[in-house]
Each structure stands twice: as structure tokens, then as C-alpha cells.
Write a protein that holds these residues in place. Structure first.
Motif, PDB file in Angstrom:
ATOM      1  N   SER A  13     -58.266 -22.177 -18.523  1.00  0.00           N
ATOM      2  CA  SER A  13     -58.901 -21.967 -19.832  1.00  0.00           C
ATOM      3  C   SER A  13     -59.265 -20.511 -20.072  1.00  0.00           C
ATOM      4  O   SER A  13     -59.714 -20.158 -21.160  1.00  0.00           O
ATOM      5  CB  SER A  13     -60.177 -22.817 -19.938  1.00  0.00           C
ATOM      6  N   ALA A  14     -59.098 -19.660 -19.088  1.00  0.00           N
ATOM      7  CA  ALA A  14     -59.512 -18.260 -19.218  1.00  0.00           C
ATOM      8  C   ALA A  14     -58.412 -17.399 -19.844  1.00  0.00           C
ATOM      9  O   ALA A  14     -58.663 -16.620 -20.762  1.00  0.00           O
ATOM     10  CB  ALA A  14     -59.915 -17.697 -17.862  1.00  0.00           C
ATOM     11  N   HIS A  15     -57.200 -17.542 -19.356  1.00  0.00           N
ATOM     12  CA  HIS A  15     -56.106 -16.745 -19.890  1.00  0.00           C
ATOM     13  C   HIS A  15     -55.752 -17.178 -21.316  1.00  0.00           C
ATOM     14  O   HIS A  15     -55.786 -18.372 -21.641  1.00  0.00           O
ATOM     15  CB  HIS A  15     -54.862 -16.885 -19.004  1.00  0.00           C
ATOM     16  N   VAL A  16     -55.416 -16.197 -22.142  1.00  0.00           N
ATOM     17  CA  VAL A  16     -55.008 -16.497 -23.519  1.00  0.00           C
ATOM     18  C   VAL A  16     -53.485 -16.410 -23.612  1.00  0.00           C
ATOM     19  O   VAL A  16     -52.843 -15.707 -22.814  1.00  0.00           O
ATOM     20  CB  VAL A  16     -55.675 -15.530 -24.523  1.00  0.00           C
ATOM     21  N   PRO A  17     -52.876 -17.122 -24.557  1.00  0.00           N
ATOM     22  CA  PRO A  17     -51.406 -17.176 -24.636  1.00  0.00           C
ATOM     23  C   PRO A  17     -50.725 -15.820 -24.740  1.00  0.00           C
ATOM     24  O   PRO A  17     -49.604 -15.651 -24.250  1.00  0.00           O
ATOM     25  CB  PRO A  17     -51.165 -18.020 -25.890  1.00  0.00           C
ATOM     26  N   THR A  18     -51.387 -14.836 -25.353  1.00  0.00           N
ATOM     27  CA  THR A  18     -50.780 -13.516 -25.488  1.00  0.00           C
ATOM     28  C   THR A  18     -50.487 -12.876 -24.138  1.00  0.00           C
ATOM     29  O   THR A  18     -49.566 -12.059 -24.009  1.00  0.00           O
ATOM     30  CB  THR A  18     -51.703 -12.596 -26.319  1.00  0.00           C
ATOM     31  N   MET A  19     -51.232 -13.255 -23.109  1.00  0.00           N
ATOM     32  CA  MET A  19     -51.059 -12.644 -21.789  1.00  0.00           C
ATOM     33  C   MET A  19     -49.710 -12.983 -21.175  1.00  0.00           C
ATOM     34  O   MET A  19     -49.202 -12.228 -20.348  1.00  0.00           O
ATOM     35  CB  MET A  19     -52.195 -13.066 -20.862  1.00  0.00           C
ATOM     36  N   SER A  20     -49.141 -14.115 -21.545  1.00  0.00           N
ATOM     37  CA  SER A  20     -47.820 -14.491 -21.044  1.00  0.00           C
ATOM     38  C   SER A  20     -47.195 -15.536 -21.953  1.00  0.00           C
ATOM     39  O   SER A  20     -47.809 -16.566 -22.232  1.00  0.00           O
ATOM     40  CB  SER A  20     -47.897 -15.051 -19.621  1.00  0.00           C
ATOM     41  N   ARG A  21     -45.981 -15.276 -22.373  1.00  0.00           N
ATOM     42  CA  ARG A  21     -45.271 -16.258 -23.200  1.00  0.00           C
ATOM     43  C   ARG A  21     -44.903 -17.499 -22.387  1.00  0.00           C
ATOM     44  O   ARG A  21     -44.474 -18.508 -22.944  1.00  0.00           O
ATOM     45  CB  ARG A  21     -44.011 -15.636 -23.800  1.00  0.00           C
ATOM     46  N   TYR A  22     -45.065 -17.416 -21.071  1.00  0.00           N
ATOM     47  CA  TYR A  22     -44.722 -18.555 -20.206  1.00  0.00           C
ATOM     48  C   TYR A  22     -45.912 -19.463 -19.923  1.00  0.00           C
ATOM     49  O   TYR A  22     -45.754 -20.517 -19.291  1.00  0.00           O
ATOM     50  CB  TYR A  22     -44.149 -18.042 -18.880  1.00  0.00           C
ATOM     51  N   ASP A  51     -55.288 -26.872 -26.929  1.00  0.00           N
ATOM     52  CA  ASP A  51     -54.878 -27.324 -28.254  1.00  0.00           C
ATOM     53  C   ASP A  51     -53.386 -27.026 -28.407  1.00  0.00           C
ATOM     54  O   ASP A  51     -52.960 -25.874 -28.279  1.00  0.00           O
ATOM     55  CB  ASP A  51     -55.678 -26.570 -29.325  1.00  0.00           C
ATOM     56  N   PRO A  52     -52.575 -28.039 -28.684  1.00  0.00           N
ATOM     57  CA  PRO A  52     -51.123 -27.814 -28.767  1.00  0.00           C
ATOM     58  C   PRO A  52     -50.713 -26.853 -29.870  1.00  0.00           C
ATOM     59  O   PRO A  52     -49.613 -26.284 -29.821  1.00  0.00           O
ATOM     60  CB  PRO A  52     -50.570 -29.219 -29.038  1.00  0.00           C
ATOM     61  N   GLN A  53     -51.581 -26.648 -30.867  1.00  0.00           N
ATOM     62  CA  GLN A  53     -51.209 -25.810 -31.998  1.00  0.00           C
ATOM     63  C   GLN A  53     -51.378 -24.318 -31.714  1.00  0.00           C
ATOM     64  O   GLN A  53     -50.534 -23.509 -32.099  1.00  0.00           O
ATOM     65  CB  GLN A  53     -52.054 -26.191 -33.228  1.00  0.00           C
ATOM     66  N   ASP A  54     -52.478 -23.955 -31.052  1.00  0.00           N
ATOM     67  CA  ASP A  54     -52.716 -22.523 -30.861  1.00  0.00           C
ATOM     68  C   ASP A  54     -53.124 -22.146 -29.438  1.00  0.00           C
ATOM     69  O   ASP A  54     -53.433 -20.982 -29.166  1.00  0.00           O
ATOM     70  CB  ASP A  54     -53.773 -22.011 -31.852  1.00  0.00           C
ATOM     71  N   GLY A  55     -53.151 -23.113 -28.527  1.00  0.00           N
ATOM     72  CA  GLY A  55     -53.390 -22.807 -27.126  1.00  0.00           C
ATOM     73  C   GLY A  55     -54.829 -22.607 -26.724  1.00  0.00           C
ATOM     74  O   GLY A  55     -55.105 -22.281 -25.565  1.00  0.00           O
ATOM     75  N   ARG A  56     -55.779 -22.822 -27.639  1.00  0.00           N
ATOM     76  CA  ARG A  56     -57.172 -22.639 -27.231  1.00  0.00           C
ATOM     77  C   ARG A  56     -57.616 -23.787 -26.331  1.00  0.00           C
ATOM     78  O   ARG A  56     -57.124 -24.911 -26.468  1.00  0.00           O
ATOM     79  CB  ARG A  56     -58.092 -22.498 -28.448  1.00  0.00           C
ATOM     80  N   PRO A  57     -58.505 -23.534 -25.374  1.00  0.00           N
ATOM     81  CA  PRO A  57     -58.948 -24.604 -24.473  1.00  0.00           C
ATOM     82  C   PRO A  57     -59.623 -25.736 -25.241  1.00  0.00           C
ATOM     83  O   PRO A  57     -60.334 -25.502 -26.222  1.00  0.00           O
ATOM     84  CB  PRO A  57     -59.962 -23.892 -23.565  1.00  0.00           C
ATOM     85  N   THR A  58     -59.391 -26.951 -24.797  1.00  0.00           N
ATOM     86  CA  THR A  58     -60.009 -28.114 -25.420  1.00  0.00           C
ATOM     87  C   THR A  58     -60.406 -29.121 -24.344  1.00  0.00           C
ATOM     88  O   THR A  58     -59.682 -29.280 -23.356  1.00  0.00           O
ATOM     89  CB  THR A  58     -59.069 -28.785 -26.441  1.00  0.00           C
ATOM     90  N   ASP A  60     -60.786 -32.326 -25.209  1.00  0.00           N
ATOM     91  CA  ASP A  60     -60.470 -33.581 -25.899  1.00  0.00           C
ATOM     92  C   ASP A  60     -59.677 -34.537 -25.005  1.00  0.00           C
ATOM     93  O   ASP A  60     -58.539 -34.236 -24.615  1.00  0.00           O
ATOM     94  CB  ASP A  60     -59.673 -33.280 -27.161  1.00  0.00           C
ATOM     95  N   PRO A  61     -60.242 -35.696 -24.676  1.00  0.00           N
ATOM     96  CA  PRO A  61     -59.503 -36.661 -23.860  1.00  0.00           C
ATOM     97  C   PRO A  61     -58.176 -37.088 -24.478  1.00  0.00           C
ATOM     98  O   PRO A  61     -57.240 -37.437 -23.743  1.00  0.00           O
ATOM     99  CB  PRO A  61     -60.474 -37.850 -23.763  1.00  0.00           C
ATOM    100  N   LYS A  62     -58.086 -37.044 -25.794  1.00  0.00           N
ATOM    101  CA  LYS A  62     -56.825 -37.422 -26.446  1.00  0.00           C
ATOM    102  C   LYS A  62     -55.706 -36.449 -26.098  1.00  0.00           C
ATOM    103  O   LYS A  62     -54.536 -36.851 -26.017  1.00  0.00           O
ATOM    104  CB  LYS A  62     -57.027 -37.494 -27.961  1.00  0.00           C
ATOM    105  N   VAL A  63     -56.059 -35.186 -25.907  1.00  0.00           N
ATOM    106  CA  VAL A  63     -55.050 -34.197 -25.521  1.00  0.00           C
ATOM    107  C   VAL A  63     -54.687 -34.386 -24.042  1.00  0.00           C
ATOM    108  O   VAL A  63     -53.510 -34.407 -23.676  1.00  0.00           O
ATOM    109  CB  VAL A  63     -55.540 -32.770 -25.792  1.00  0.00           C
ATOM    110  N   PHE A  64     -55.697 -34.536 -23.181  1.00  0.00           N
ATOM    111  CA  PHE A  64     -55.429 -34.796 -21.758  1.00  0.00           C
ATOM    112  C   PHE A  64     -54.509 -36.011 -21.592  1.00  0.00           C
ATOM    113  O   PHE A  64     -53.597 -36.004 -20.759  1.00  0.00           O
ATOM    114  CB  PHE A  64     -56.737 -35.061 -21.011  1.00  0.00           C
ATOM    115  N   SER A  65     -54.751 -37.040 -22.389  1.00  0.00           N
ATOM    116  CA  SER A  65     -53.994 -38.292 -22.234  1.00  0.00           C
ATOM    117  C   SER A  65     -52.539 -38.147 -22.654  1.00  0.00           C
ATOM    118  O   SER A  65     -51.721 -39.022 -22.360  1.00  0.00           O
ATOM    119  CB  SER A  65     -54.653 -39.414 -23.038  1.00  0.00           C
ATOM    120  N   GLN A  66     -52.207 -37.027 -23.303  1.00  0.00           N
ATOM    121  CA  GLN A  66     -50.816 -36.789 -23.684  1.00  0.00           C
ATOM    122  C   GLN A  66     -49.983 -36.224 -22.537  1.00  0.00           C
ATOM    123  O   GLN A  66     -48.757 -36.203 -22.630  1.00  0.00           O
ATOM    124  CB  GLN A  66     -50.758 -35.832 -24.883  1.00  0.00           C
TER     125      GLN A  66
END
Length: 309
Positions: A13-22, A51-58, A60-66
Motif C-alpha cells: 500500500s506504500a508504493h504508488v503506481p507511478t513508481m513502476s508500470r509493473y 482500487d482497480p481504477q486508480d491503484g489507491r490502497p483499499t 474493501d472486502p469486495k475487492v479482496f474477494s476478486q
């Protein structure tokens, strides 16, 4: 020397998507990375959600369950769910999914601390998402909160009531003494899985002397037969400290949560890249890698059948 447990922390949850496209963000990406890491030799998969849309930490159990059930179906690896979440999440949010599935293993930070990545906000000039820069900047004036009351609550609700055991994340030598306090209170019992962490601003530096001090202190507090020692080196310190841990009879943790690099200036394309690299290091040291079931035995885990997936 016993076999070495490789833990792989997939996204964090610490690293942000900009740090690596991978960096894996979506459930599909997390599943792909986790399965490849397990196939490469990771016995434990440490998981956060984004969050699947922008990568921010979440939380949400609904996301974990995916993604968690899909990983469990495709691998025999031990599923390790965070209880740390990310900065700003309430304790209830951080525990929501873990309490739902009652996993074999959860991470547990052994104290409050000034965990920070705020200097990165000045080093990155072009952010992929608008939330990233304010998120990094906010670390400067926030404390990750895990009081004695919080830790006790987690140990009781997840440990005692759910049979979950813990990856005790220790960023400072004081965290070992906190762990010893809870042992004396009768809230936990060995074998302990101690994940000692180096190189995060707010915690211990990545000096080899710190690793030696943590190891000898844990020996004194718990007796070497009562715990499994593991090492997480942040950023460029990942592989050197992993090698040192292995030489000292410890275990290792890698993954894009802890470092987005494979080598100097080289981004890791996948979590499996790091697992394969640390496995080569272990092989050169004539050390064998533990399977998931061997790790379960070493850590006295309850087994996959007892997880509510």
C-alpha cells in the motif's frame, strides 16, 4: 540449517503506481503476479488490495474477494492478509477481510511508528494519478497507529477466535520487546514468525549491524527454537539483506511491495523475477527452499482447509 521460507509481498500500500508500470493494481494483475511468484518458489503470498481504477490502497472486502479465492484455487501457497492496510485506514477497515476469511496467516505490525515515504513526493515529477502526490506528502505528518490495545484486539479477534497466526512485522528493536510483552501476557505462543524490517524511513536503517542485533535480541528474548526469523530489506537493500538472513539461518521476504527493482536501475517486471533471483542466491549458498506445506509445519499454521474461502 532448515529450509528457507520465501515470502512474496505482491503489491502493498506504500508504493504508488507511478513508481513502476509493473506494480500490480487490478485483481487480474494481482492474481497473475501471485501465481507466478508461487510457481517460482514463494511459499507465502502477502496480500493487500488496491482500487482497480486508480491503484489507491483499499480495505474493501469486495475487492479482496476478486483475487484472493482465485489465488488460493490456483496455488497451494499460504495466503497472508495484511492487518496494516495503509495510512489513514481505521482498525475496523484493516481487519474487515481478514475476519471474513480467517486466513492461516496475517501480518501484524508490532507498534505505532512514523512510517514514511514523503521524500518521494519531491523526486517524482510526473504522476500517473492525481491522488498519488498528496498521498505521499501526507506521510510526513501521519503516524501508523498500532497501540498495545490495537495489537491485543488483533491477537484476540484473529488469533484466539479465528486460529490465525501472525507474521510479526518488527521495524525496530522495541517491537521485539513489545512481542515479548504479549508473550508474557499469554496472548500468543510459539513458534513466532518474526519479519524484521530494515530501510523504511521511521524504522531501523539497513545496516547489517541492525540485523545482527535483531537476531541476537530475539534469541535472548524467545530462544532460537521458539521462533522463525525473516528479513525484509526495503528498496535496494532487499537482496543483500536477504542473503545475510539466509547465512544467519533466517528466512527471506521479497516482492514489489518492498522494492520495485530487480537490480540497480532495473525495474522488476514481475514479483516472480524477485523470487527467482533470491532463490538463485539461496541455491548458491547451498540452501533449500521450503514448500508451502513445509512452511505450514514450520510456522504451526492451521492449514488451508480451515480458511473460509
Amino acid at each position: 540449517m532448515s529450509k528457507v521460507i520465501i515470502t512474496c509481498a505482491i503489491t502493498g500500500s506504500a508504493h504508488v503506481p507511478t513508481m513502476s508500470r509493473y506494480l500490480p493494481i487490478t485483481p487480474d494483475e494481482i492474481v497473475e503476479h501471485a501465481i507466478e511468484a508461487a510457481e517460482a518458489g514463494a511459499a507465502i503470498l502477502h496480500l493487500h488490495a488496491r482500487d482497480p481504477q486508480d491503484g489507491r490502497p483499499t480495505p474493501d472486502p469486495k475487492v479482496f474477494s476478486q483475487f484472493v479465492p482465485r489465488i488460493a484455487q490456483a496455488t497451494n501457497a499460504v495466503i497472508n492478509i495484511t492487518t496494516g492496510g495503509s495510512m489513514g485506514m481505521s482498525l475496523e477497515e484493516r481487519l474487515a477481510y481478514a475476519l471474513q476469511i480467517k486466513p492461516e496467516l496475517c501480518s501484524l505490525n508490532m507498534g505505532s511508528m512514523n512510517f514514511s515515504l514523503h521524500p518521494l513526493a519531491k523526486k517524482i515529477t510526473d504522476f500517473r494519478f492525481s491522488w498519488e502526490k498528496p498521498y505521499l506528502e501526507a506521510f510526513e505528518d501521519k503516524v501508523f497507529k498500532n497501540t498495545f490495545k490495537d495489537i491485543k484486539h488483533i491477537m484476540l479477534k484473529l488469533g484466539e477466535e479465528c486460529g490465525t497466526r501472525f507474521e510479526f512485522e518488527c521495524y525496530d528493536i522495541s517491537h521485539l520487546y513489545n512481542l515479548a510483552f504479549f508473550l508474557n501476557e499469554g496472548l500468543i505462543k510459539p513458534p513466532f514468525f518474526i519479519q524484521s524490517i530494515y530501510g523504511v524511513l521511521g524504522g531501523m536503517g539497513p545496516d547489517p549491524e541492525n540485523l545482527s542485533l535483531m537476531r541476537t535480541t530475539a534469541d535472548r528474548l524467545f530462544g532460537r527454537e521458539n521462533y522463525r526469523f525473516s528479513v525484509l530489506g526495503a528498496g535496494r537493500h532487499q537482496m543483500p539483506l536477504a542473503a545475510m538472513s539466509a547465512v544467519m539461518g533466517g528466512n527471506v521476504r521479497v516482492g514489489l511491495e518492498d522494492s520495485v527493482f530487480l537490480g540497480k536501475g532495473e525495474l522488476a517486471v514481475s514479483n516472480a523475477d524477485q523470487v527467482r533471483k533470491v532463490r538463485r542466491i539461496l541455491s548458491e549458498l547451498s540452501l533449500e527452499v521450503a514448500t508451502p506445506d513445509e512452511a505450514r509445519t514450520m510456522l504451526a499454521l492451521k492449514g488451508r482447509d480451515a480458511v473460509n474461502l
